[in-house]
Motif scaffolding. Structure first.
Motif, PDB file in Angstrom:
ATOM      1  N   SER A  32       5.900   2.386   6.388  1.00 41.75           N
ATOM      2  CA  SER A  32       6.151   1.098   5.728  1.00 41.75           C
ATOM      3  C   SER A  32       7.116   1.303   4.563  1.00 41.75           C
ATOM      4  CB  SER A  32       4.838   0.521   5.206  1.00 41.75           C
ATOM      5  OG  SER A  32       4.364   1.296   4.122  1.00 41.75           O
ATOM      6  N   GLY A  33       7.600   0.197   4.023  1.00 38.18           N
ATOM      7  CA  GLY A  33       8.487   0.275   2.874  1.00 38.18           C
ATOM      8  C   GLY A  33       7.832   0.956   1.681  1.00 38.18           C
ATOM      9  N   GLY A  34       6.544   0.645   1.431  1.00 41.27           N
ATOM     10  CA  GLY A  34       5.813   1.273   0.326  1.00 41.27           C
ATOM     11  C   GLY A  34       5.667   2.767   0.525  1.00 41.27           C
ATOM     12  N   GLN A  35       5.408   3.166   1.759  1.00 48.74           N
ATOM     13  CA  GLN A  35       5.320   4.593   2.057  1.00 48.74           C
ATOM     14  C   GLN A  35       6.684   5.250   1.871  1.00 48.74           C
ATOM     15  OE1 GLN A  35       3.775   4.332   6.054  1.00 48.74           O
ATOM     16  NE2 GLN A  35       1.645   4.470   5.361  1.00 48.74           N
ATOM     17  N   GLY A  36       7.726   4.522   2.234  1.00 51.91           N
ATOM     18  CA  GLY A  36       9.078   5.044   2.080  1.00 51.91           C
ATOM     19  C   GLY A  36       9.436   5.276   0.624  1.00 51.91           C
ATOM     20  N   ARG A  37       8.989   4.369  -0.250  1.00 56.66           N
ATOM     21  CA  ARG A  37       9.251   4.550  -1.685  1.00 56.66           C
ATOM     22  C   ARG A  37       8.611   5.839  -2.187  1.00 56.66           C
ATOM     23  NH1 ARG A  37       7.742  -1.171  -4.349  1.00 56.66           N
ATOM     24  NH2 ARG A  37       8.266  -0.120  -6.297  1.00 56.66           N
ATOM     25  N   ILE A  50      -0.619  11.706  -8.651  1.00 60.54           N
ATOM     26  CA  ILE A  50      -0.638  10.260  -8.438  1.00 60.54           C
ATOM     27  C   ILE A  50       0.040   9.560  -9.625  1.00 60.54           C
ATOM     28  CG2 ILE A  50      -2.137   8.235  -8.181  1.00 60.54           C
ATOM     29  CD1 ILE A  50      -2.436   9.987  -5.755  1.00 60.54           C
ATOM     30  N   SER A  51      -0.257  10.014 -10.835  1.00 56.91           N
ATOM     31  CA  SER A  51       0.343   9.421 -12.035  1.00 56.91           C
ATOM     32  C   SER A  51       1.857   9.561 -12.039  1.00 56.91           C
ATOM     33  CB  SER A  51      -0.230  10.051 -13.300  1.00 56.91           C
ATOM     34  OG  SER A  51      -1.595   9.756 -13.422  1.00 56.91           O
ATOM     35  N   GLU A  52       2.350  10.720 -11.673  1.00 55.13           N
ATOM     36  CA  GLU A  52       3.799  10.940 -11.640  1.00 55.13           C
ATOM     37  C   GLU A  52       4.461  10.038 -10.597  1.00 55.13           C
ATOM     38  OE1 GLU A  52       4.147  15.624 -12.990  1.00 55.13           O
ATOM     39  OE2 GLU A  52       3.512  15.165 -10.932  1.00 55.13           O
ATOM     40  N   ILE A  53       3.835   9.912  -9.439  1.00 53.14           N
ATOM     41  CA  ILE A  53       4.374   9.042  -8.390  1.00 53.14           C
ATOM     42  C   ILE A  53       4.354   7.594  -8.856  1.00 53.14           C
ATOM     43  CG2 ILE A  53       4.013   8.167  -6.043  1.00 53.14           C
ATOM     44  CD1 ILE A  53       2.887  11.003  -5.382  1.00 53.14           C
ATOM     45  N   SER A  54       3.281   7.198  -9.502  1.00 50.79           N
ATOM     46  CA  SER A  54       3.162   5.837 -10.029  1.00 50.79           C
ATOM     47  C   SER A  54       4.290   5.544 -11.012  1.00 50.79           C
ATOM     48  CB  SER A  54       1.805   5.664 -10.708  1.00 50.79           C
ATOM     49  OG  SER A  54       1.729   4.425 -11.359  1.00 50.79           O
ATOM     50  N   GLU A  55       4.531   6.476 -11.908  1.00 46.70           N
ATOM     51  CA  GLU A  55       5.581   6.291 -12.917  1.00 46.70           C
ATOM     52  C   GLU A  55       6.966   6.201 -12.280  1.00 46.70           C
ATOM     53  OE1 GLU A  55       7.460   9.038 -16.386  1.00 46.70           O
ATOM     54  OE2 GLU A  55       5.265   8.833 -16.409  1.00 46.70           O
ATOM     55  N   THR A  57       7.767   5.328  -9.158  1.00 47.82           N
ATOM     56  CA  THR A  57       7.949   4.220  -8.220  1.00 47.82           C
ATOM     57  C   THR A  57       7.706   2.859  -8.855  1.00 47.82           C
ATOM     58  OG1 THR A  57       5.637   4.318  -7.501  1.00 47.82           O
ATOM     59  CG2 THR A  57       7.253   5.583  -6.198  1.00 47.82           C
ATOM     60  N   SER A  58       7.130   2.850 -10.055  1.00 45.04           N
ATOM     61  CA  SER A  58       6.718   1.604 -10.732  1.00 45.04           C
ATOM     62  C   SER A  58       5.610   0.873  -9.982  1.00 45.04           C
ATOM     63  CB  SER A  58       7.914   0.665 -10.950  1.00 45.04           C
ATOM     64  OG  SER A  58       8.890   1.274 -11.761  1.00 45.04           O
ATOM     65  N   LEU A  59       4.869   1.593  -9.161  1.00 44.64           N
ATOM     66  CA  LEU A  59       3.711   1.031  -8.469  1.00 44.64           C
ATOM     67  C   LEU A  59       2.451   1.424  -9.244  1.00 44.64           C
ATOM     68  CD1 LEU A  59       4.622   1.941  -4.771  1.00 44.64           C
ATOM     69  CD2 LEU A  59       4.667  -0.337  -5.780  1.00 44.64           C
ATOM     70  N   ALA A  60       1.455   0.562  -9.219  1.00 45.03           N
ATOM     71  CA  ALA A  60       0.190   0.834  -9.906  1.00 45.03           C
ATOM     72  C   ALA A  60      -0.522   2.023  -9.254  1.00 45.03           C
ATOM     73  CB  ALA A  60      -0.698  -0.408  -9.872  1.00 45.03           C
ATOM     74  N   LYS A  61      -1.266   2.771 -10.065  1.00 49.96           N
ATOM     75  CA  LYS A  61      -1.983   3.949  -9.559  1.00 49.96           C
ATOM     76  C   LYS A  61      -2.931   3.600  -8.415  1.00 49.96           C
ATOM     77  CE  LYS A  61      -1.952   6.519 -13.881  1.00 49.96           C
ATOM     78  NZ  LYS A  61      -2.767   7.076 -14.958  1.00 49.96           N
TER      79      LYS A  61
END
Length: 146
Positions: A32-37, A50-55, A57-61
């Motif tokens: 999916s697009g979210g997985q692609g990000r 998870i925190s680093e990925i959140s930061e 991608t600008s997606l919530a943890k």
């Protein structure tokens, strides 16, 4: 002043997501697009929390956690506990995910070509500078609210 920029950005995002999902499907990329990000970030720097990925991608943890669990179930990423900090989970790419990178980047390039169709190089650069300013402003505002 009556501005419609935010409305246009929302519409563009919706259309871009739909077109990108279709291109992924047409190229037999089952993500999916979210997985692609998330993959895009991990392809640049593997083994992130998870925190680093959140930061990045600008997606919530909590959103990241749900998406990553789905990716683990599909064999796209692996999760392991950080040996230095047992409260952290490290997310890393599988060989399958690494094999998708070239195909995914080709689809991304197709999307960029479509996105900037009819723009001169100068217009594209100027547009991206405006977007970067908006992103910087919104990012600062988000950190003020924390």
């Amino acid at each position: 002043m009556d501005t419609k920029g935010g409305f246009y950005i929302t519409q563009i995002k919706q259309l871009q997501d739909r077109i990108f999902e279709r291109l992924l499907s047409e190229n037999d990329i089952d993500i999916s697009g979210g997985q692609g990000r998330i993959l895009f970030i991990l392809w640049k720097t593997d083994n992130l929390t998870i925190s680093e990925i959140s930061e990045k991608t600008s997606l919530a943890k909590n959103t990241i956690s749900v998406v990553i669990n789905g990716m683990v179930n599909k064999g796209i990423v692996e999760k392991k506990i950080n040996s230095q900090n047992r409260r952290q989970t490290i997310v890393s790419l599988t060989e399958y995910a690494k094999s998708l990178q070239a195909k995914y980047e080709a689809v991304s390039q197709q999307m960029n070509t479509l996105f900037y169709q009819g723009f001169s190089d100068r217009e594209q650069k100027q547009f991206e500078q405006y977007l970067a300013r908006i992103l910087e402003t919104l990012t600062k505002h988000l950190h003020i609210d924390k």
